[in-house]
Design an enzyme around this catalytic site. Structure first.
Site, short mmCIF file in Angstrom:
data_model
loop_
_atom_site.label_atom_id
_atom_site.label_comp_id
_atom_site.label_asym_id
_atom_site.label_seq_id
_atom_site.Cartn_x
_atom_site.Cartn_y
_atom_site.Cartn_z
CG ASP A 1 -13.61 -7.22 2.24
OD1 ASP A 1 -13.42 -6.48 3.23
OD2 ASP A 1 -14.18 -6.85 1.20
CG ASP B 1 -7.98 -4.81 1.76
OD1 ASP B 1 -8.92 -4.38 2.44
OD2 ASP B 1 -7.95 -4.71 0.51
CG ASP C 1 -1.36 -20.01 -1.58
OD1 ASP C 1 -0.82 -19.94 -0.46
OD2 ASP C 1 -0.86 -20.62 -2.54
CE LYS D 1 2.45 -17.46 -2.90
NZ LYS D 1 1.60 -18.67 -2.99
CE1 TYR E 1 -3.49 -2.67 0.62
CE2 TYR E 1 -4.63 -0.66 1.25
CZ TYR E 1 -4.66 -1.99 0.88
OH TYR E 1 -5.86 -2.63 0.77
C1 IPM Z 1 -10.27 -1.26 4.21
C2 IPM Z 1 -10.55 -0.64 2.86
C3 IPM Z 1 -9.39 0.26 2.47
C4 IPM Z 1 -8.14 -0.58 2.43
C5 IPM Z 1 -9.60 1.03 1.16
C6 IPM Z 1 -10.87 1.83 1.16
C7 IPM Z 1 -8.41 1.91 0.84
O1 IPM Z 1 -10.79 -1.63 1.92
O2 IPM Z 1 -10.17 -0.50 5.20
O3 IPM Z 1 -10.15 -2.48 4.30
O4 IPM Z 1 -7.87 -1.23 1.41
O5 IPM Z 1 -7.40 -0.60 3.42
MN MN Z 2 -10.76 -3.65 2.71
#
Ligand code: IPM
Ligand code: MN
Length: 365
Positions: free
Chosen positions: A248, A244, A220, A188, A141
């Site tokens: 999710d 990240d 993975d 990784k 990032y």
């Molecule tokens: C999160 C979001 C952010 C990230 C984006 C909006 C930049 O997806 O907080 O997980 O990737 O960190």
């Molecule tokens: Mn995110």
């Protein structure tokens, strides 16, 4: 001085932070915590007003606060045009970096009532309880990036320094010591040099924590294991990008992204925010789920104000509302009666009611 800065951001950010503030105000009044709230701009709304996704004024306000409550950033107008240079997400990345928030805490817990809202089978989910620690101010990032002048090539770099790995790993070992003493470090290392360094440092540090069982897992495999058998995880330590993606995916363990809170902490003020995005498609319709934000407020009370009992009360109040059968759209299923599917404001009011009942019964008063 108990200042909380609220950055609603974009999309559903405003609706959900409104309910977070109502809950905090209520707790503040009830316990004489004397919270004051100040608002600031971030993301697309900040670009519209000032041209900058993180105006200097916003950062200044945050620096003098005890905690920051953030909604979400992002707007669809940027999605199909990668050439736009100033983007809402930059506001979020810059504030994380500027405040040194290198630890992103994402607890994933299953609310029993919601097992059926997940796309994963109930018997696999039952009893899952994972604490993710995602490194937040380094990795790909923030590494060197660019596009060649002819536009034919672009690159991003994943970099980690010893210091960056050590400080987040220490948080993860400490967290594991307070929980079930099991730590999965996800990398990784079969391919990436930055992961080899990551793994080496975590291995070295494990000598200091002999009670913690350390399992190194490739990203993975971790993604697969998370869905196959989430109960094997206790604390998961990982880098920025892997974290990240994994968190999710892990949201499906709790039933919905609409339920997951997060805390980003470092050496200064922390930011507390739901994991979900700005959800522009449902913004302004009173259907967003405010629970992730309200749960983020619980983390805020616990970590920024040392109000753990009050934080637990909020979590229990959410549980009560779910037990009563109330749902927002994202966590309803085919068995939910229509009359039990509430809007943002209605379910927010239910949480407040449940909180009041809990506090009236509680011995902490
Ligand atoms: C999160 C979001 C952010 C990230 C984006 C909006 C930049 O997806 O907080 O997980 O990737 O960190
Ligand atoms: Mn995110």
């Amino acid at each position: 001085m108990n200042k909380i800065v609220v950055l609603p951001g974009d999309g559903i950010g405003e609706e959900v932070t409104d309910w977070g503030v109502k809950v905090l105000e209520y707790i503040g009044e009830r316990f004489g915590a004397d919270f004051t709230f100040e608002y600031g701009l971030i993301g697309h709304s900040a670009i519209k007003a000032t041209g900058d996704p993180l105006p200097a004024e916003t950062l200044l306000k945050c620096r003098s606060a005890k905690a920051v409550l953030l909604g979400a950033v992002g707007h669809p107008m940027y999605d199909n045009d990668p050439s736009i240079k100033v983007r809402p997400e930059q506001g979020l990345l810059r504030i994380r970096k500027a405040l040194g928030l290198y630890t992103n805490i994402r607890p994933i817990k299953i609310f029993d009532e919601l097992i059926s809202a997940s796309s994963i089978k109930a018997e696999i989910l039952h009893g899952s309880d994972i604490l993710f620690l995602r490194e937040l101010t380094g990795g790909i990032y923030f590494g060197n990036r660019g596009t060649t002048e002819d536009g034919l090539k672009a690159f991003d770099t994943m970099e980690y320094s010893r210091l960056e790995v050590e400080r987040i790993a220490e948080k993860a070992f400490e967290a594991a010591m307070k929980r079930n003493k099991k730590l999965h470090s996800v990398d990784k290392a079969n391919v990436l040099d930055s992961s080899k360094l990551w793994r080496k440092i975590v291995q070295e540090m494990s000598a200091k924590y002999p009670e913690v069982e350390v399992i190194h897992m490739y990203i993975d495999n971790a993604a697969m294991q998370l869905i196959r058998d989430p109960r094997q995880f206790d604390v998961v330590l990982t880098g920025n990008m892997f974290g990240d993606i994994l968190t999710d995916a892990a949201s499906q363990i709790s039933g919905s992204l609409g339920l997951l809170p997060s805390a980003s902490i470092g050496n200064e003020v922390g930011i507390f925010e739901p994991i979900h995005g700005s959800a522009p498609d449902i913004a302004g319709k009173n259907i967003a789920n405010p629970m992730a934000t309200i749960l983020s407020c619980a983390l805020l009370l616990d970590l920024a104000f040392d109000m753990k009992d009050e934080a637990d009360c909020i979590i229990k109040a959410i549980d009560d509302v779910l037990k009563d059968g109330f749902r927002t759209r994202d966590i309803a299923d085919e068995n939910t009666p229509k009359s039990m599917i509430l809007g943002t404001d209605e379910i927010g009011a239910e949480v407040m009611r449940a909180l009041e009942v809990r506090l009236n019964q509680s011995v902490m008063i």
